[in-house]
Design an enzyme around this catalytic site. Structure first.
Site, PDB file in Angstrom:
ATOM      1  N   GLU A  26      -2.309  12.178 -10.006  1.00 49.96           N
ATOM      2  CA  GLU A  26      -2.729  13.570  -9.878  1.00 49.96           C
ATOM      3  C   GLU A  26      -1.541  14.487 -10.127  1.00 49.96           C
ATOM      4  OE1 GLU A  26      -2.485  13.590  -4.999  1.00 49.96           O
ATOM      5  OE2 GLU A  26      -4.380  13.233  -6.016  1.00 49.96           O
ATOM      6  N   HIS A  35      15.448   7.522   1.515  1.00 48.77           N
ATOM      7  CA  HIS A  35      14.986   7.306   2.886  1.00 48.77           C
ATOM      8  C   HIS A  35      15.468   5.974   3.446  1.00 48.77           C
ATOM      9  CE1 HIS A  35      11.545  10.223   1.640  1.00 48.77           C
ATOM     10  NE2 HIS A  35      12.662  10.858   1.937  1.00 48.77           N
ATOM     11  N   ASN A  94      11.214   5.076  -1.731  1.00 45.77           N
ATOM     12  CA  ASN A  94      10.687   3.830  -1.195  1.00 45.77           C
ATOM     13  C   ASN A  94      11.735   3.075  -0.392  1.00 45.77           C
ATOM     14  OD1 ASN A  94       8.392   4.536  -2.602  1.00 45.77           O
ATOM     15  ND2 ASN A  94       8.842   3.222  -4.343  1.00 45.77           N
ATOM     16  N   ILE A  95      11.258   2.344   0.602  1.00 45.65           N
ATOM     17  CA  ILE A  95      12.141   1.544   1.453  1.00 45.65           C
ATOM     18  C   ILE A  95      12.005   0.052   1.142  1.00 45.65           C
ATOM     19  CG2 ILE A  95      12.105   3.252   3.306  1.00 45.65           C
ATOM     20  CD1 ILE A  95      10.069   1.494   4.792  1.00 45.65           C
ATOM     21  N   ASP A  96      11.300  -0.291   0.052  1.00 42.88           N
ATOM     22  CA  ASP A  96      10.946  -1.694  -0.189  1.00 42.88           C
ATOM     23  C   ASP A  96      11.999  -2.490  -0.962  1.00 42.88           C
ATOM     24  OD1 ASP A  96      10.534  -0.900  -2.934  1.00 42.88           O
ATOM     25  OD2 ASP A  96       8.476  -0.330  -2.437  1.00 42.88           O
ATOM     26  N   ASN A 107       1.721  10.252 -12.858  1.00 47.90           N
ATOM     27  CA  ASN A 107       1.109  10.202 -11.529  1.00 47.90           C
ATOM     28  C   ASN A 107      -0.407  10.249 -11.684  1.00 47.90           C
ATOM     29  OD1 ASN A 107       2.042  10.097  -8.747  1.00 47.90           O
ATOM     30  ND2 ASN A 107       1.060  12.077  -8.435  1.00 47.90           N
ATOM     31  N   THR A 150       4.739   9.636  -7.049  1.00 44.31           N
ATOM     32  CA  THR A 150       5.076  10.317  -5.802  1.00 44.31           C
ATOM     33  C   THR A 150       4.246  11.580  -5.652  1.00 44.31           C
ATOM     34  OG1 THR A 150       6.800  11.543  -4.610  1.00 44.31           O
ATOM     35  CG2 THR A 150       7.078  11.342  -6.988  1.00 44.31           C
ATOM     36  N   SER A 151       3.903  11.920  -4.415  1.00 47.42           N
ATOM     37  CA  SER A 151       3.134  13.131  -4.146  1.00 47.42           C
ATOM     38  C   SER A 151       4.031  14.365  -4.087  1.00 47.42           C
ATOM     39  CB  SER A 151       2.366  12.989  -2.829  1.00 47.42           C
ATOM     40  OG  SER A 151       3.257  12.664  -1.770  1.00 47.42           O
ATOM     41  N   PRO A 162       0.834  -1.206   0.000  1.00 48.15           N
ATOM     42  CA  PRO A 162       0.000   0.000   0.000  1.00 48.15           C
ATOM     43  C   PRO A 162       0.867   1.254   0.000  1.00 48.15           C
ATOM     44  CG  PRO A 162       0.023  -0.997   2.181  1.00 48.15           C
ATOM     45  CD  PRO A 162       0.729  -1.957   1.266  1.00 48.15           C
ATOM     46  N   ASP A 163       0.416   2.308  -0.700  1.00 42.98           N
ATOM     47  CA  ASP A 163       1.145   3.565  -0.599  1.00 42.98           C
ATOM     48  C   ASP A 163       0.785   4.235   0.727  1.00 42.98           C
ATOM     49  OD1 ASP A 163      -1.313   4.766  -0.911  1.00 42.98           O
ATOM     50  OD2 ASP A 163      -0.852   5.725  -2.818  1.00 42.98           O
ATOM     51  N   PHE A 164       1.317   5.410   0.973  1.00 42.75           N
ATOM     52  CA  PHE A 164       1.168   5.999   2.292  1.00 42.75           C
ATOM     53  C   PHE A 164      -0.092   6.827   2.458  1.00 42.75           C
ATOM     54  CE2 PHE A 164       5.425   4.598   2.655  1.00 42.75           C
ATOM     55  CZ  PHE A 164       5.672   4.484   4.005  1.00 42.75           C
ATOM     56  N   ARG A 165      -0.524   7.525   1.396  1.00 43.18           N
ATOM     57  CA  ARG A 165      -1.509   8.579   1.615  1.00 43.18           C
ATOM     58  C   ARG A 165      -2.876   8.346   0.991  1.00 43.18           C
ATOM     59  NH1 ARG A 165       3.446  11.014   1.791  1.00 43.18           N
ATOM     60  NH2 ARG A 165       3.756  12.420   3.549  1.00 43.18           N
ATOM     61  N   CYS A 208       1.452   4.150 -13.188  1.00 39.30           N
ATOM     62  CA  CYS A 208       2.802   4.024 -13.738  1.00 39.30           C
ATOM     63  C   CYS A 208       2.939   2.808 -14.645  1.00 39.30           C
ATOM     64  CB  CYS A 208       3.818   3.930 -12.597  1.00 39.30           C
ATOM     65  SG  CYS A 208       3.780   5.349 -11.484  1.00 39.30           S
TER      66      CYS A 208
END
Length: 282
Positions: A232, A126, A107-109, A230, A206-207, A33-36, A262
């Site tokens: 948006e 990050h 991303n940290i994945d 994206n 990315t936002s 899942p994304d964050f937002r 994407c």
């Protein structure tokens, strides 16, 4: 609007050098899942951890006193649980063709590594799960073999990570950047060295709200085309590195926006370029 696709394809077919910036949106199709995103985003779904606020899971003070939620999250996100997406494989294809300058990711994945990208081709702004260290206590700063942390994280229950923390003299965490921590020095070194080489900057999923990552869009040289893929329109106020972000509406703008996911854009781009066979071998 076919223009972003056409212009990107024309540049890539002419051998353009590319810097790619990615956020959580490139990993959503992997099942992460994304964050937002309301309702399905990671921040919303973390309520099961009874956090005082969602971002607390990446807060050093909260982690020091209550490490269990972050450790549970590590177990879910640990590399190997998810496969690289078509977007990650496209970035690997750019590397194989000698056109990728670097991939900068929020991303940290570690899905870039899962796609086969060598670590030196990626800047994890990050951090990620490629290393581990002691965060607090008398052992603070000590590097810890990441496989030891992995064994502790994937074990059901707390005894393994508690034993690991006792062994190394403090709480151990992967090399993921928490709020308030410094970004890796390599992030700034590569940002200054890599972006001037770009003919094309592709920003995906990315936002562009987290600094200093968001400000990287301003590091692209004036002649470079900048493409946002994206769901948006974002990044029009991504101040930083001496610039103001995207300007999609200016006449003759070098900035392009493709609204959509994407993987869909990548599929169309690969088809247009005639790269399908190579792409499917990755």
């Amino acid at each position: 609007d076919a223009e972003p696709l056409e212009r990107a394809a024309a540049l890539l077919s002419s051998g353009a050098k590319v810097v790619v910036m990615t956020g959580a949106g490139v990993s959503v199709s992997a099942g992460i899942p994304d964050f937002r995103t309301p309702g399905s985003g990671l921040y919303d779904n973390l309520q099961e951890y009874n956090l005082p606020y969602a971002e607390a899971i990446f807060d050093l003070d909260f982690f020091q006193n209550t490490p269990q939620p972050f450790y549970r999250l590590c177990k879910e996100l640990w590399p190997g649980n998810y496969s690289a997406t078509p977007t990650h494989r496209f970035i690997k294809l750019l590397h194989d063709k000698g056109q990728l300058v670097r991939c900068f990711t929020q991303n940290i994945d570690s899905l870039e590594t899962a796609a086969g990208l060598p670590k030196e081709a990626v800047v994890a702004a990050h951090g990620n799960f490629d290393g581990a260290h002691v965060a607090f206590g008398k052992g603070a700063g000590t590097e810890v073999p990441v496989d030891e942390l992995k064994e502790a994280m994937l074990f059901d229950g707390e005894e393994k990570w508690r034993a690991l923390n006792a062994k190394y003299g403090g709480l151990v965490k992967p090399d993921i950047v928490f709020f308030g921590e410094q970004l890796p020095a390599r992030f700034f070194e590569c940002a200054m060295a890599d972006f001037p080489k770009a003919d094309l900057l592709i920003v995906m999923g990315t936002s562009l709200v987290v600094q200093p990552f968001a400000g990287l869009v301003n590091n692209a040289p004036p002649a470079a085309t900048r493409l946002l893929v994206n769901r948006e329109r974002v990044g029009e106020d991504s101040f930083g590195f001496g610039g103001r972000g995207f300007d999609f509406d200016a006449e003759g703008s070098r900035d392009l926006f493709h609204q959509g996911d994407c993987d869909g854009f990548v599929a169309d781009l690969v088809e247009r370029l005639g790269w399908r066979a190579e792409f499917e071998r990755i």
